[in-house]
Design a protein around this motif. Structure first.
Motif, PDB file in Angstrom:
ATOM      1  N   VAL A   1      -2.862   0.347  -4.187  1.00  0.00           N
ATOM      2  CA  VAL A   1      -2.457  -0.992  -3.770  1.00  0.00           C
ATOM      3  C   VAL A   1      -1.897  -1.776  -4.953  1.00  0.00           C
ATOM      4  CG1 VAL A   1      -4.125  -1.045  -1.898  1.00  0.00           C
ATOM      5  CG2 VAL A   1      -4.752  -2.014  -4.107  1.00  0.00           C
TER       6      VAL A   1
ATOM      7  N   VAL B   1      -7.851   2.787  -4.238  1.00  0.00           N
ATOM      8  CA  VAL B   1      -8.879   2.139  -3.426  1.00  0.00           C
ATOM      9  C   VAL B   1      -9.483   3.202  -2.519  1.00  0.00           C
ATOM     10  CG1 VAL B   1      -9.380   0.343  -1.752  1.00  0.00           C
ATOM     11  CG2 VAL B   1      -7.649  -0.058  -3.500  1.00  0.00           C
TER      12      VAL B   1
ATOM     13  N   LYS C   1     -12.911  -2.402   0.297  1.00  0.00           N
ATOM     14  CA  LYS C   1     -12.087  -2.860  -0.811  1.00  0.00           C
ATOM     15  C   LYS C   1     -10.622  -2.986  -0.397  1.00  0.00           C
ATOM     16  CE  LYS C   1     -14.744  -1.514  -4.875  1.00  0.00           C
ATOM     17  NZ  LYS C   1     -14.719  -0.760  -6.156  1.00  0.00           N
ATOM     18  N   LEU C   2     -10.178  -2.090   0.481  1.00  0.00           N
ATOM     19  CA  LEU C   2      -8.804  -2.177   0.960  1.00  0.00           C
ATOM     20  C   LEU C   2      -8.596  -3.480   1.735  1.00  0.00           C
ATOM     21  CD1 LEU C   2      -6.241  -0.393   0.895  1.00  0.00           C
ATOM     22  CD2 LEU C   2      -6.882   0.439   3.163  1.00  0.00           C
TER      23      LEU C   2
ATOM     24  N   PRO D   1      -5.277   5.650  -1.080  1.00  0.00           N
ATOM     25  CA  PRO D   1      -4.378   4.492  -1.108  1.00  0.00           C
ATOM     26  C   PRO D   1      -4.258   3.891  -2.512  1.00  0.00           C
ATOM     27  CG  PRO D   1      -5.946   4.318   0.706  1.00  0.00           C
ATOM     28  CD  PRO D   1      -6.415   5.447  -0.157  1.00  0.00           C
TER      29      PRO D   1
ATOM     30  N   GLN E   1       0.839  -1.199   0.000  1.00  0.00           N
ATOM     31  CA  GLN E   1       0.000   0.000   0.000  1.00  0.00           C
ATOM     32  C   GLN E   1       0.869   1.242   0.000  1.00  0.00           C
ATOM     33  OE1 GLN E   1      -3.025   0.193   3.077  1.00  0.00           O
ATOM     34  NE2 GLN E   1      -3.095   2.430   2.992  1.00  0.00           N
TER      35      GLN E   1
ATOM     36  N   ARG F   1      -6.245  -6.826   0.725  1.00  0.00           N
ATOM     37  CA  ARG F   1      -5.268  -7.358   1.677  1.00  0.00           C
ATOM     38  C   ARG F   1      -5.534  -8.825   1.997  1.00  0.00           C
ATOM     39  NH1 ARG F   1      -1.946  -4.259   5.087  1.00  0.00           N
ATOM     40  NH2 ARG F   1      -0.967  -5.478   6.739  1.00  0.00           N
TER      41      ARG F   1
END
Length: 282
Positions: free
Chosen positions: A146, A169, A174-175, A144, A136, A179
């Motif tokens: 990614v 993002v 969604k983040l 952010p 990130q 991940r």
């Protein structure tokens, strides 16, 4: 007695129904590829872990672990050499009237941030494990960005999968998804690999079984050939008898310069100019 029998039948029906629901639930989760994960490194910016499928066929005669010859520096240089090209869209072409150009998949210090932890993961990986990663960064407006994917070694090839590359993002959900599932893109993939020297794209049907569920693009790198060409002097080289000589140094510079041209890091004109400058000292 009849009351007890009816109660028993009702209980059995409820248990059977619950069992059916449980089986359906397990089947549904299995179809999405449940995995067992073990974290290798984690901080707010970088996550590297090893993922393996919960259900897989045992490979007869498979070694207990993979022997990785790549150093962290090697892996960082390979990551820096990987290029992608954004897909052409209406906005990217008709508005600025400019076709997308190849760009590095790991710009800036992205490769240096990931390489040591990915190398440690590959060194620990079992034959059915994939080293997955999440990186990130922040855009200028603090949104952010990614980059996610995975690496594994198969038949002396380094397989690299990229699900997201500097993807903006805007929601915490969604983040978290990126991940948790680094190998699975959300939405359509809007880029493709541009293979360089010792690299080739990998079709979905040729992906290792552990990566069969992902729709992300994949690339293979012949890392042994790459290391031999980049780092090791040729055994047939007439300069090997004098490894510390000026000739050996010039040969190494010329080899590296040729590799840079093959990777597209320098133009043909740059290559010819630098080659002439190096040969002046021969």
């Amino acid at each position: 007695m009849r009351i007890l029998t009816n109660s028993f039948d009702q209980a059995r029906t409820i248990i059977s129904s619950f069992g059916a629901v449980l089986i359906v639930s397990l089947t549904t989760s299995c179809s999405s590829g449940p995995v067992f994960s073990r974290t290798v490194y984690e901080d707010p910016t970088v996550l590297v872990r090893l993922d393996s499928p919960l259900y897989h066929a045992e490979v007869s005669g498979a070694p207990p672990a993979l022997t990785v010859e790549l150093t962290a520096e090697d892996l960082a240089e390979i990551l820096r050499s990987i290029k992608i090209q954004p897909e052409i869209s209406f906005l990217s072409y008709w508005v600025p009237r400019k076709e997308p150009q190849p760009e590095p998949a790991f710009p800036g210090d992205d490769a240096e941030l990931l390489a040591p932890h990915l190398q440690a993961a590959l060194a620990k990986a079992q034959p059915d494990e994939t080293a997955v990663f999440f990186l990130q960064r922040a855009r200028e407006d603090n949104i952010p960005l990614v980059t996610t994917g995975g690496l594994l070694i198969r038949n002396n090839q380094l397989v690299i999968v990229l699900a997201h590359v500097r993807k903006p993002v805007t929601t915490p959900r969604k983040l978290a998804t990126a991940r948790d599932t680094p190998l699975h893109p959300f939405g359509e993939v809007n880029f493709h690999f541009v293979p360089g020297a010792y690299q080739a794209t990998l079709a979905g049907k040729d992906l290792p079984r552990s990566l069969a569920a992902t729709s992300a693009p994949a690339l293979t790198v012949d890392y042994r050939a790459w290391r031999s060409a980049l780092l090791l002097p040729s055994r047939e080289s007439p300069f090997q008898t004098q490894p510390g000589s000026q000739a050996a140094t010039i040969e190494e510079k010329l080899r590296r310069l040729k590799t840079w041209r093959e990777w597209g890091l320098i133009t043909d004109d740059d290559y010819l100019q630098k080659r002439r400058e190096i040969l002046k000292h021969f």
